[in-house]
Scaffold this motif. Sequence first.
Motif, PDB file in Angstrom:
ATOM      1  N   GLY A   1       0.827  -1.200   0.000  1.00  0.00           N
ATOM      2  CA  GLY A   1       0.000   0.000   0.000  1.00  0.00           C
ATOM      3  C   GLY A   1       0.857   1.244   0.000  1.00  0.00           C
ATOM      4  N   SER A   2       0.272   2.355  -0.390  1.00  0.00           N
ATOM      5  CA  SER A   2       1.045   3.594  -0.424  1.00  0.00           C
ATOM      6  C   SER A   2       0.674   4.461   0.770  1.00  0.00           C
ATOM      7  CB  SER A   2       0.787   4.354  -1.721  1.00  0.00           C
ATOM      8  OG  SER A   2      -0.564   4.718  -1.790  1.00  0.00           O
ATOM      9  N   THR A   3       1.669   5.138   1.279  1.00  0.00           N
ATOM     10  CA  THR A   3       1.462   6.051   2.396  1.00  0.00           C
ATOM     11  C   THR A   3       2.133   7.367   2.054  1.00  0.00           C
ATOM     12  OG1 THR A   3       3.487   5.357   3.505  1.00  0.00           O
ATOM     13  CG2 THR A   3       1.484   4.137   4.053  1.00  0.00           C
ATOM     14  N   ASP A   4       2.001   8.339   2.936  1.00  0.00           N
ATOM     15  CA  ASP A   4       2.664   9.619   2.724  1.00  0.00           C
ATOM     16  C   ASP A   4       4.176   9.448   2.766  1.00  0.00           C
ATOM     17  OD1 ASP A   4       0.290  10.959   2.437  1.00  0.00           O
ATOM     18  OD2 ASP A   4       0.123  11.437   4.575  1.00  0.00           O
ATOM     19  N   ASN A   5       4.661   8.497   3.567  1.00  0.00           N
ATOM     20  CA  ASN A   5       6.094   8.252   3.649  1.00  0.00           C
ATOM     21  C   ASN A   5       6.645   7.752   2.315  1.00  0.00           C
ATOM     22  OD1 ASN A   5       6.247   9.047   6.302  1.00  0.00           O
ATOM     23  ND2 ASN A   5       6.013   6.965   7.112  1.00  0.00           N
ATOM     24  N   ASP A   6       5.845   6.977   1.588  1.00  0.00           N
ATOM     25  CA  ASP A   6       6.299   6.482   0.293  1.00  0.00           C
ATOM     26  C   ASP A   6       6.574   7.638  -0.660  1.00  0.00           C
ATOM     27  OD1 ASP A   6       6.100   3.893   1.154  1.00  0.00           O
ATOM     28  OD2 ASP A   6       4.142   3.528   0.228  1.00  0.00           O
ATOM     29  N   THR A   7       5.735   8.642  -0.633  1.00  0.00           N
ATOM     30  CA  THR A   7       5.923   9.798  -1.496  1.00  0.00           C
ATOM     31  C   THR A   7       7.198  10.546  -1.125  1.00  0.00           C
ATOM     32  OG1 THR A   7       3.526  10.020  -1.614  1.00  0.00           O
ATOM     33  CG2 THR A   7       4.824  11.881  -2.367  1.00  0.00           C
ATOM     34  N   LYS A   8       7.476  10.683   0.153  1.00  0.00           N
ATOM     35  CA  LYS A   8       8.682  11.375   0.589  1.00  0.00           C
ATOM     36  C   LYS A   8       9.934  10.585   0.235  1.00  0.00           C
ATOM     37  CE  LYS A   8       6.344  13.653   4.439  1.00  0.00           C
ATOM     38  NZ  LYS A   8       6.217  13.724   5.890  1.00  0.00           N
ATOM     39  N   LYS A   9       9.833   9.264   0.268  1.00  0.00           N
ATOM     40  CA  LYS A   9      10.991   8.418  -0.012  1.00  0.00           C
ATOM     41  C   LYS A   9      11.362   8.415  -1.492  1.00  0.00           C
ATOM     42  CE  LYS A   9      10.363   5.231   3.808  1.00  0.00           C
ATOM     43  NZ  LYS A   9      10.101   3.850   4.191  1.00  0.00           N
ATOM     44  N   GLN A  10      10.430   8.779  -2.357  1.00  0.00           N
ATOM     45  CA  GLN A  10      10.718   8.780  -3.791  1.00  0.00           C
ATOM     46  C   GLN A  10      11.890   9.693  -4.115  1.00  0.00           C
ATOM     47  OE1 GLN A  10       9.523   6.836  -6.173  1.00  0.00           O
ATOM     48  NE2 GLN A  10       8.301   5.786  -4.634  1.00  0.00           N
ATOM     49  N   GLY A  11      11.993  10.813  -3.455  1.00  0.00           N
ATOM     50  CA  GLY A  11      13.120  11.714  -3.672  1.00  0.00           C
ATOM     51  C   GLY A  11      14.428  11.045  -3.324  1.00  0.00           C
ATOM     52  N   GLY A  12      14.424  10.254  -2.281  1.00  0.00           N
ATOM     53  CA  GLY A  12      15.616   9.515  -1.876  1.00  0.00           C
ATOM     54  C   GLY A  12      15.996   8.468  -2.908  1.00  0.00           C
ATOM     55  N   HIS A  13      14.992   7.825  -3.497  1.00  0.00           N
ATOM     56  CA  HIS A  13      15.264   6.816  -4.522  1.00  0.00           C
ATOM     57  C   HIS A  13      15.856   7.462  -5.770  1.00  0.00           C
ATOM     58  CE1 HIS A  13      13.593   3.465  -2.385  1.00  0.00           C
ATOM     59  NE2 HIS A  13      12.445   4.096  -2.186  1.00  0.00           N
ATOM     60  N   ILE A  14      15.357   8.630  -6.113  1.00  0.00           N
ATOM     61  CA  ILE A  14      15.886   9.330  -7.286  1.00  0.00           C
ATOM     62  C   ILE A  14      17.325   9.742  -7.039  1.00  0.00           C
ATOM     63  CG2 ILE A  14      15.662  11.403  -8.699  1.00  0.00           C
ATOM     64  CD1 ILE A  14      12.605  11.105  -8.340  1.00  0.00           C
ATOM     65  N   GLN A  15      17.620  10.193  -5.846  1.00  0.00           N
ATOM     66  CA  GLN A  15      18.998  10.561  -5.512  1.00  0.00           C
ATOM     67  C   GLN A  15      19.912   9.340  -5.588  1.00  0.00           C
ATOM     68  OE1 GLN A  15      20.232  13.531  -5.110  1.00  0.00           O
ATOM     69  NE2 GLN A  15      18.255  14.534  -5.311  1.00  0.00           N
ATOM     70  N   LYS A  16      19.440   8.200  -5.099  1.00  0.00           N
ATOM     71  CA  LYS A  16      20.225   6.966  -5.163  1.00  0.00           C
ATOM     72  C   LYS A  16      20.440   6.542  -6.613  1.00  0.00           C
ATOM     73  CE  LYS A  16      18.804   5.090  -0.699  1.00  0.00           C
ATOM     74  NZ  LYS A  16      18.062   4.018  -0.012  1.00  0.00           N
ATOM     75  N   LEU A  17      19.408   6.702  -7.424  1.00  0.00           N
ATOM     76  CA  LEU A  17      19.510   6.352  -8.834  1.00  0.00           C
ATOM     77  C   LEU A  17      20.547   7.227  -9.534  1.00  0.00           C
ATOM     78  CD1 LEU A  17      18.339   4.622 -11.148  1.00  0.00           C
ATOM     79  CD2 LEU A  17      16.696   6.454 -11.527  1.00  0.00           C
ATOM     80  N   LYS A  18      20.515   8.520  -9.256  1.00  0.00           N
ATOM     81  CA  LYS A  18      21.503   9.438  -9.837  1.00  0.00           C
ATOM     82  C   LYS A  18      22.914   9.072  -9.386  1.00  0.00           C
ATOM     83  CE  LYS A  18      18.540  13.472 -10.474  1.00  0.00           C
ATOM     84  NZ  LYS A  18      18.274  14.851 -10.093  1.00  0.00           N
ATOM     85  N   ALA A  19      23.060   8.688  -8.126  1.00  0.00           N
ATOM     86  CA  ALA A  19      24.372   8.287  -7.613  1.00  0.00           C
ATOM     87  C   ALA A  19      24.857   7.028  -8.320  1.00  0.00           C
ATOM     88  CB  ALA A  19      24.297   8.068  -6.108  1.00  0.00           C
ATOM     89  N   GLU A  20      23.950   6.076  -8.570  1.00  0.00           N
ATOM     90  CA  GLU A  20      24.327   4.850  -9.283  1.00  0.00           C
ATOM     91  C   GLU A  20      24.788   5.171 -10.698  1.00  0.00           C
ATOM     92  OE1 GLU A  20      24.728   1.508  -8.753  1.00  0.00           O
ATOM     93  OE2 GLU A  20      24.582   2.113  -6.670  1.00  0.00           O
ATOM     94  N   PHE A  21      24.072   6.063 -11.384  1.00  0.00           N
ATOM     95  CA  PHE A  21      24.467   6.438 -12.739  1.00  0.00           C
ATOM     96  C   PHE A  21      25.830   7.110 -12.736  1.00  0.00           C
ATOM     97  CE2 PHE A  21      20.138   5.705 -14.260  1.00  0.00           C
ATOM     98  CZ  PHE A  21      20.401   5.174 -15.515  1.00  0.00           C
ATOM     99  N   GLY A  22      26.157   7.803 -11.674  1.00  0.00           N
ATOM    100  CA  GLY A  22      27.463   8.433 -11.569  1.00  0.00           C
ATOM    101  C   GLY A  22      28.591   7.423 -11.426  1.00  0.00           C
ATOM    102  N   ARG A  23      28.275   6.225 -10.918  1.00  0.00           N
ATOM    103  CA  ARG A  23      29.287   5.179 -10.725  1.00  0.00           C
ATOM    104  C   ARG A  23      29.532   4.350 -11.979  1.00  0.00           C
ATOM    105  NH1 ARG A  23      26.198   3.499  -5.690  1.00  0.00           N
ATOM    106  NH2 ARG A  23      26.797   5.092  -4.209  1.00  0.00           N
ATOM    107  N   ILE A  24      28.674   4.489 -12.984  1.00  0.00           N
ATOM    108  CA  ILE A  24      28.820   3.701 -14.204  1.00  0.00           C
ATOM    109  C   ILE A  24      30.060   4.150 -14.963  1.00  0.00           C
ATOM    110  CG2 ILE A  24      27.790   3.160 -16.443  1.00  0.00           C
ATOM    111  CD1 ILE A  24      25.046   3.522 -15.127  1.00  0.00           C
TER     112      ILE A  24
END
Length: 85
Positions: free
Chosen positions: A18-41
């Motif tokens: 299920g989705s909660t308000d915390n899930d929406t806030k965590k999306q920004g963290g996932h995007i930051q992690k994704l950008k960091a991963e792309f930087g390691r390629i």
Amino acid sequence: MEDSENKDIAGDEPKKTGSTDNDTKKQGGHIQKLKAEFGRIIWPDKNTVIKETTAVVVVTVILGAIIALLDFIIKTGLDKILQIG
């Protein structure tokens, strides 16, 4: 089932359904992690990309020609067999 099996990939916390308000806030963290991963390629240089692309195209053309030749031989052979019978 152990608790470790219920944890997400990073192992930080158990997965929630299920989705909660915390899930929406965590999306920004996932995007930051994704950008960091792309930087390691480690991206290949232009010459490597050209060489590998050329190899793929050449092998594809050769295999296509082999398959077309085998198709022609089998078709011709079957036509001859069917004419006899």
